[in-house]
Design a protein around this motif. Structure first.
Motif, PDB file in Angstrom:
ATOM      1  N   LYS A 535       0.831  -1.207   0.000  1.00 22.80           N
ATOM      2  CA  LYS A 535       0.000   0.000   0.000  1.00 22.80           C
ATOM      3  C   LYS A 535       0.868   1.261   0.000  1.00 22.80           C
ATOM      4  O   LYS A 535       0.525   2.256  -0.640  1.00 22.80           O
ATOM      5  N   LEU A 536       2.002   1.217   0.706  1.00 23.62           N
ATOM      6  CA  LEU A 536       2.918   2.362   0.700  1.00 23.62           C
ATOM      7  C   LEU A 536       3.534   2.546  -0.685  1.00 23.62           C
ATOM      8  O   LEU A 536       3.764   3.671  -1.131  1.00 23.62           O
ATOM      9  N   ASP A 537       3.796   1.442  -1.375  1.00 19.10           N
ATOM     10  CA  ASP A 537       4.314   1.528  -2.744  1.00 19.10           C
ATOM     11  C   ASP A 537       3.281   2.159  -3.675  1.00 19.10           C
ATOM     12  O   ASP A 537       3.632   2.903  -4.593  1.00 19.10           O
ATOM     13  N   VAL A 538       1.999   1.839  -3.433  1.00 15.50           N
ATOM     14  CA  VAL A 538       0.925   2.415  -4.255  1.00 15.50           C
ATOM     15  C   VAL A 538       0.857   3.925  -4.030  1.00 15.50           C
ATOM     16  O   VAL A 538       0.660   4.704  -4.964  1.00 15.50           O
ATOM     17  N   VAL A 539       1.041   4.357  -2.775  1.00 12.73           N
ATOM     18  CA  VAL A 539       1.098   5.797  -2.475  1.00 12.73           C
ATOM     19  C   VAL A 539       2.265   6.426  -3.229  1.00 12.73           C
ATOM     20  O   VAL A 539       2.136   7.491  -3.837  1.00 12.73           O
ATOM     21  N   GLU A 540       3.427   5.761  -3.192  1.00 12.82           N
ATOM     22  CA  GLU A 540       4.622   6.284  -3.855  1.00 12.82           C
ATOM     23  C   GLU A 540       4.422   6.432  -5.362  1.00 12.82           C
ATOM     24  O   GLU A 540       4.959   7.348  -5.990  1.00 12.82           O
ATOM     25  N   ASN A 541       3.615   5.536  -5.921  1.00  9.02           N
ATOM     26  CA  ASN A 541       3.344   5.593  -7.357  1.00  9.02           C
ATOM     27  C   ASN A 541       2.245   6.586  -7.718  1.00  9.02           C
ATOM     28  O   ASN A 541       1.865   6.697  -8.888  1.00  9.02           O
ATOM     29  N   GLY A 542       1.725   7.290  -6.690  1.00 11.61           N
ATOM     30  CA  GLY A 542       0.705   8.309  -6.950  1.00 11.61           C
ATOM     31  C   GLY A 542      -0.675   7.748  -7.198  1.00 11.61           C
ATOM     32  O   GLY A 542      -1.550   8.428  -7.739  1.00 11.61           O
ATOM     33  N   GLN A 543      -0.907   6.495  -6.768  1.00 11.69           N
ATOM     34  CA  GLN A 543      -2.186   5.846  -7.060  1.00 11.69           C
ATOM     35  C   GLN A 543      -3.069   5.699  -5.832  1.00 11.69           C
ATOM     36  O   GLN A 543      -4.107   5.043  -5.897  1.00 11.69           O
ATOM     37  N   ALA A 544      -2.663   6.263  -4.709  1.00 10.30           N
ATOM     38  CA  ALA A 544      -3.489   6.206  -3.496  1.00 10.30           C
ATOM     39  C   ALA A 544      -3.206   7.428  -2.632  1.00 10.30           C
ATOM     40  O   ALA A 544      -2.112   7.998  -2.683  1.00 10.30           O
ATOM     41  N   ASP A 545      -4.194   7.811  -1.830  1.00 13.70           N
ATOM     42  CA  ASP A 545      -4.055   8.958  -0.931  1.00 13.70           C
ATOM     43  C   ASP A 545      -3.404   8.499   0.374  1.00 13.70           C
ATOM     44  O   ASP A 545      -3.837   7.511   0.982  1.00 13.70           O
TER      45      ASP A 545
END
Length: 696
Positions: A535-545
């Motif tokens: 989930k932190l990787d998804v944040v890093e990729n700009g795909q999650a708040d």
């Protein structure tokens, strides 16, 4: 007016300043300048998890100096490390200095060489808010777990304890391995081996019983079964039933990423993850090399990517061709798939020498110790990755005797390829294949010796640091950059101890782990931890708040905390003491080993009625060169190990040199190890000799 360039460390500032010249002033932030306050949670949970950042204690003067320098200069460039933490430091610096995060004032260097610095300076960009928000989310998750769980553990176990999002699941992995070993039931089996030699002459070899004559696999479970088979083979002729020949190619390992570097350095040198990263940081930031000045010797050392630039590949292949010949150059372009596509930070390369032509031998004229050993490891691994495969002729032989079939396999290296330079360290202690003599089907064999050896299946070993890092990586727990501080933390907290390179939980660690398992199963669940990293990787990729990501975790965590408070109301967990054979000389009760704020000590089991206690000391087996008393391992107030005579205070002899079992051939005193030598410390003797190198 010059431009101000802010990096993280003085060493890095020195190296970069040399390349940038007069038009720039390079200074260091000395790491993070702002963080959440140490004395409070520092997160407004009710208002969107708003963090309350403050200047770190002791950094106020530095921040003031940076502000003054920024006003004097014609613009500011933020050149902190190219990762989440570096991005966060740049964001905080921009905030403190009044810079626009959206302006192109951020530069990064994957390698600190003239080319690397020039490349970075030519491509300034805005601060990557997705990268910063991933760091911010990680920091808040760690703070919420630490600040909410730690007081709970203080009340239920012992004051001064701490819990952590990654450290708690790491302790669980170590404890689970211990329990697996404790529950392991060994099973008996027997190996029946025939040492054979070709009847016409040739080297002997050993074949192992594998099947009955009809091809059914055989497992010998008892001595009775083994004796029966040995009796049936009495006087039987042996001959080669079948020979399978083939060829095998062995490719080199890929260049290092953070985790594999830590594992290999642990196996090869016994380095802790922290020690490895400290040496790697020094190599990256720059060292003075004769003929080259100050230069960053390796690319950035916190990376999950296996990518290598075309330029570095060409430089390596050119060097390999010149040193070993063209046949040693890999004829194709090798590509490796990162273990976790979501975790790979492909902006970086794998860890490699910044100048492949700069050999370890040349570098070691200027550096030594950990940095020299690590540079040689990194250089050798990278160079090997661009070398040709190792080629082998393989042979598998089936030997018939009576009603039984034996098997032997081996290989002969026909071209050493990359192994001329480097072979990966391994934890595997199994006997390796060896070469077999030339054999043909139908060939008669002479039996030299037939043996039956009793064996028992073995449990998995305790974790070493290398094996633990591998397990963390395989389970997706934490990130490579967190492995070193996590392992250091659980050892410093007294949850885990290292003995002969093996990691074991302490009674305190076991007690805390049990509480966590019962009350906070998600926190110590490897799958849950891995999902959080994704989930932190998804944040890093700009795909999650990032705020939503933190909130989703916290809502479940808060419920678990509330339930745990109710479940354990009025309860206190007792940490088991370790019994000893010593008897208290004041009250006659057994003495036990306890763990305190400053480590382990021996105390009376009758506490608090009897408060007799003394420091825990370990007999080294060596004898004092002054009075002949036992040499004991002790620790100074700062935790540094030293060796002192057990007859203190009558005898005041102490030394930093480690006693060994070997005795002095001149005076029979205990020898002591000092900087690769064994020395005799008995007055007037003076014997010294080189110590035998450790077998890795």
């Amino acid at each position: 007016m010059p431009k101000l360039v802010i990096v993280e460390s003085p060493a890095k500032a020195k190296t970069i300043g040399k390349y940038l010249g007069r038009g720039y002033k390079v200074t260091a932030s000395m790491g993070h300048v702002r963080d959440l306050p140490a004395s409070q949670l520092g997160i407004d949970i009710e208002h969107g998890y708003t963090p309350k950042y403050i200047t770190i204690k002791g950094k106020q003067k530095l921040v003031k100096e940076l502000k003054t320098e920024a006003k004097k200069c014609d613009g500011v460039l933020l050149a902190t490390d190219p990762d989440r933490e570096g991005e966060a430091i740049s964001w905080h610096l921009a905030n403190l200095l009044g810079l626009d995060p959206a302006a192109p004032n951020r530069v990064t260097f994957d390698e600190i060489t003239k080319k690397g610095v020039k490349e970075g300076m030519a491509h300034p960009r805005a601060i990557d808010m997705d990268l910063f928000n991933a760091q911010q989310a990680r920091r808040e998750l760690d703070r919420l777990v630490g600040y909410k769980l730690s007081p709970f553990l203080w009340r239920k176990v012992r004051r001064g304890l701490s819990a952590g999002r990654v450290q708690s699941v790491t302790v669980r992995l170590i404890r689970d391995r211990e329990l697996e070993i404790e529950r392991f039931v060994p099973e008996e089996y027997w190996n029946i081996d025939a040492n054979l030699k070709p009847a016409g002459g040739g080297a002997s070899f050993t074949a192992r019983l594998s099947a009955s004559a009809d091809g059914k696999k055989v497992t010998v479970r008892t001595k009775e079964e083994a004796d029966k088979i040995l009796a049936s083979l009495e006087g039987k002729p042996y001959s080669v039933a079948k020979v399978d020949k083939g060829k095998r190619r062995r490719a080199p390992a890929p260049p290092f990423i953070t985790s594999t570097l830590q594992q290999d350095a642990s196996r090869a040198f016994g380095f802790s993850a922290t020690r490895t990263m400290r040496a790697a940081q020094t190599l990256y930031e720059g060292m003075d090399i004769e003929g080259h000045g100050t230069v960053g010797l390796i690319t950035y050392m916190r990376t999950d990517s296996l990518r290598i630039s075309d330029e570095a590949v060409a430089a390596a292949k050119s060097f390999i061709g010149g040193r070993w010949g063209e046949k040693y150059v890999c004829p194709t372009q090798r590509h490796w798939k990162s273990r976790s596509a979501t975790a790979a930070q492909d902006a970086h390369e794998a860890i490699r020498p910044s100048m492949p032509e700069l050999t370890p031998d040349e570098v070691e004229k200027s550096i030594s110790g950990d940095t020299a050993r690590l540079y040689r490891l990194i250089w050798s691994r990278f160079m090997a990755s661009q070398m040709a495969d190792c080629l082998m002729d393989t042979m598998s032989v089936t030997v018939g005797a009576g009603d039984w079939l034996f098997r032997a396999s081996g290989y002969t290296v026909t071209f050493d390829g990359f192994t001329a330079l480097y072979e990966e360290a391994t934890d595997d202690t199994k006997k390796k294949e060896t070469a077999l003599p030339p054999l043909e089907a139908g060939q008669a064999l002479n039996l030299h010796k037939l043996t039956a050896d009793q064996k028992f299946t073995q449990p998995p070993p305790l974790y070493t640091e290398a094996a633990l890092i591998h397990a963390l990586e395989e389970n997706g727990i934490g990130r490579p950059s967190t492995y070193a501080p996590t392992i250091s933390t659980i050892i410093d907290r007294g949850y885990v101890e290292k003995e002969n390179k093996k990691l074991k939980t302490t009674p305190l660690g076991q007690a805390v782990n049990q509480v966590m398992l019962e009350e906070f199963p998600d926190i110590v669940d490897p799958t849950f931890s891995a999902e959080m990293e994704k989930k932190l990787d998804v944040v890093e990729n700009g795909q999650a708040d990032w705020v939503q990501t933190v909130d989703e975790f916290y809502q479940g965590f808060a419920q678990s905390l509330e339930k745990a408070e109710k479940d354990m109301e009025g309860k206190k967990v007792k940490v088991a003491d370790i019994p000893t054979d010593e008897i208290c000389d004041k009250c006659g009760r057994p003495m036990v080993i306890k763990s305190g704020r400053y480590g382990k000590f021996v105390a009376c089991s009758g506490f608090p009625e009897c408060r007799n206690a003394h420091p825990l000391v370990k007999d080294t087996g060596g004898l004092c060169p002054v009075c002949g008393g036992h040499m004991l391992l002790r620790k100074s107030a700062k935790g540094r190990v030293y060796y002192g005579c057990g007859n203190y205070p009558t005898c005041n002899f102490m030394t930093w040199d480690e006693p060994v079992t070997e005795r002095c051939p001149q005076c029979n005193s205990t020898l002591f190890k000092r900087k690769g030598q064994l020395i005799c410390l008995k007055e007037g003797c003076g014997f010294t000799k080189d110590a035998a190198p450790k077998k890795e």
